[in-house]
Design a protein around this motif. Structure first.
Motif, PDB file in Angstrom:
ATOM      1  N   UNK A  47      14.097  24.401  -3.308  1.00 23.94           N
ATOM      2  CA  UNK A  47      14.817  24.043  -4.661  1.00 23.94           C
ATOM      3  C   UNK A  47      14.000  22.679  -5.142  1.00 23.94           C
ATOM      4  N   UNK A  48      13.467  21.879  -4.211  1.00 25.17           N
ATOM      5  CA  UNK A  48      12.919  20.627  -4.717  1.00 25.17           C
ATOM      6  C   UNK A  48      11.424  20.807  -5.144  1.00 25.17           C
ATOM      7  N   UNK A  49      10.708  21.854  -4.829  1.00 24.17           N
ATOM      8  CA  UNK A  49       9.212  22.241  -5.206  1.00 24.17           C
ATOM      9  C   UNK A  49       9.612  22.719  -6.761  1.00 24.17           C
ATOM     10  N   UNK A  50       8.480  22.313  -7.301  1.00 24.01           N
ATOM     11  CA  UNK A  50       8.393  22.668  -8.856  1.00 24.01           C
ATOM     12  C   UNK A  50       7.251  24.014  -8.897  1.00 24.01           C
ATOM     13  N   UNK A  51       8.005  25.113  -9.009  1.00 23.29           N
ATOM     14  CA  UNK A  51       7.136  26.393  -8.876  1.00 23.29           C
ATOM     15  C   UNK A  51       5.879  26.603  -9.834  1.00 23.29           C
ATOM     16  N   UNK A  52       5.989  25.555 -10.949  1.00 21.68           N
ATOM     17  CA  UNK A  52       5.006  25.419 -11.950  1.00 21.68           C
ATOM     18  C   UNK A  52       3.677  25.026 -11.275  1.00 21.68           C
ATOM     19  N   UNK A  53       3.670  24.420 -10.367  1.00 21.82           N
ATOM     20  CA  UNK A  53       2.422  23.966  -9.658  1.00 21.82           C
ATOM     21  C   UNK A  53       1.673  25.029  -8.942  1.00 21.82           C
ATOM     22  N   UNK A  54       2.289  26.417  -9.093  1.00 15.63           N
ATOM     23  CA  UNK A  54       1.356  27.476  -8.601  1.00 15.63           C
ATOM     24  C   UNK A  54       0.656  28.256  -9.781  1.00 15.63           C
ATOM     25  N   UNK A  55       0.895  27.842 -11.062  1.00 18.07           N
ATOM     26  CA  UNK A  55       0.177  28.072 -12.345  1.00 18.07           C
ATOM     27  C   UNK A  55      -0.755  27.007 -12.871  1.00 18.07           C
TER      28      UNK A  55
END
Length: 426
Positions: free
Chosen positions: A408-416
């Motif tokens: 939950x704490x990981x910002x998945x926008x980092x994968x883009x």
């Protein structure tokens, strides 16, 4: 669609792309064109449908805690339990942490969630969208609470745990189902259905008037440095804003470093507790005065030897494979997140799907904890047979909770990345 028009811009939670939502008809939905994440779902007669489901859900919950849940009989001795007695039994065995988890995830949080959803849709059906500053503070708090609580609803996981428990002990004694058991089955179905109908973007747009987004255009993303997207309500705010203009949540610009540091810390904590969770007994079984400890793998092996292959497989997958696979998958995601610059859309989409999968399956590892809870409450037949929780149960619960928190704490926008290859799909 009421509340949404051609001028509405939404920042995708998953990939950060700013999307212009077209006018949608009832029964339709709209997905992010870059990552396929569902942004808005418009159901027919949303207030009537959800209010009906949530009201029925609350009724089933009341019945579920009001009558006997199930009974366990062997050689003339009978033990009968209710949902609430299951919680109190864990507390009697000096495991208040497990009792709290069971109470929160199965009874209290679902009750709060369903009640809040009912009130929100009832309120939305009688008011018109209004400026954010005129929105009543308690309505804003209810909206925010609903989406914070949703990931921790585990009535469906608990029901699977109950069924696994029944198969485990059905050969040892006669099992009886009370009225509450059948009510709980309906309650679980209604909770799952209610959650599937709730849409964050629809609620916020229905309650709060959309404001024009200056200098922000469809096609921008989290790396455009001209806006900050609120993760709570999806509103697009000015880049220097410290609070969301719609839900008043504190804002922070996208930061890969901060996101990864917190995610790694939580994941490492889970990995540490994974070791004692598998080495120490998760429960103790006492039969005719002889106590025998049982580890997670020991229980899987025992079920396999008894010929309960499907149940052994379920326990192994949920309690051994999934936690380990999730920790490895998250580790890989966090490492690869630092190398997304220049990635193609296909590569980023693959990583995004893996991340979504880890978020979805993580909660199902709680099955073993619920199995222990049911067995501890049900199998208490004086000196003939009894089951008590072991130290590994707490460690395992911590593993599940911290892996969920890490994801939950990981910002998945980092994968883009902002590389143009993403938009070309090459």
């Amino acid at each position: 669609m009421c509340g949404l028009n051609n001028n509405n811009l939404i920042g995708c939670d998953e990939c950060g792309l700013v999307v212009s939502i077209p006018r949608l008809e009832a029964g339709t939905s709209y997905k992010c064109p870059r990552c396929n994440h569902s942004l808005v779902v418009v159901i027919k007669n949303p207030s009537q449908s959800i209010m009906a489901y949530t009201l029925a859900c609350l009724m089933m919950l009341i019945i579920s805690v009001s009558f006997p849940f199930m009974s366990f009989s062997v050689e003339g001795l009978t033990q009968q339990i209710s949902l609430l007695s299951t919680i109190s039994m864990l507390n009697e065995f000096q495991h208040p942490f497990l009792a709290l988890i069971l109470f929160l995830t199965v009874i209290l949080l679902p009750f709060i969630y369903i009640s809040c959803v009912f009130m929100l849709y009832a309120y939305a059906s009688v008011v018109e969208p209004q400026p954010a500053k005129r929105m009543k503070p308690y309505v804003r708090k209810i909206c925010k609470a609903v989406f914070y609580i949703e990931p921790w609803l585990m009535a469906d996981v608990f029901l699977i745990g109950v069924l696994v428990s029944l198969i485990k002990i059905s050969a040892l004694a006669d099992i009886g189902m009370g009225y509450s058991f059948w009510a709980f089955c309906l309650y679980t179905i209604l909770v799952v259905k209610s959650v599937s109908l709730v849409n964050k973007q629809w609620i916020w747009h229905r309650l709060v008037k959309a404001e024009p987004k200056e200098l922000v255009l469809s096609g921008h993303d989290h790396l455009s440095n001209n806006h900050v997207c609120c993760h709570v309500c999806g509103n697009i705010n000015h880049f220097n804003a410290t609070k969301c203009t719609r839900c008043f949540h504190n804002l922070r610009p996208f930061s890969l470093k901060n996101s990864l540091h917190k995610a790694w810390a939580l994941l490492c904590t889970a990995a540490i507790f994974y070791i004692p969770a598998n080495l120490y007994p998760i429960m103790y079984t006492t039969s005719l005065g002889n106590e025998s400890p049982s580890t997670i793998m020991g229980g899987v092996v025992l079920l396999w030897k008894m010929g309960s292959y499907p149940i052994a497989a379920i326990i192994f997958i949920a309690s051994v494979f999934i936690p380990l696979a999730k920790m490895l998958a998250l580790s890989w995601i966090y490492i690869i997140a630092q190398r997304t610059q220049g990635s193609t859309r296909t590569e980023s989409l693959t990583r995004q799907r893996l991340y979504r999968a880890t978020e979805f399956i993580g909660r199902w590892s709680m099955i073993d904890i619920f199995v222990v809870a049911i067995l501890v409450a049900l199998v208490q037949l004086q000196d003939l047979m009894s089951i008590s929780p072991g130290p590994a149960s707490i460690s395992f619960a911590i593993v599940v909770i911290f892996t969920m928190l890490s994801a939950m704490s990981f910002d998945s926008r980092a994968l883009w990345s902002s590389n143009k290859k993403l938009d070309r799909g090459s």
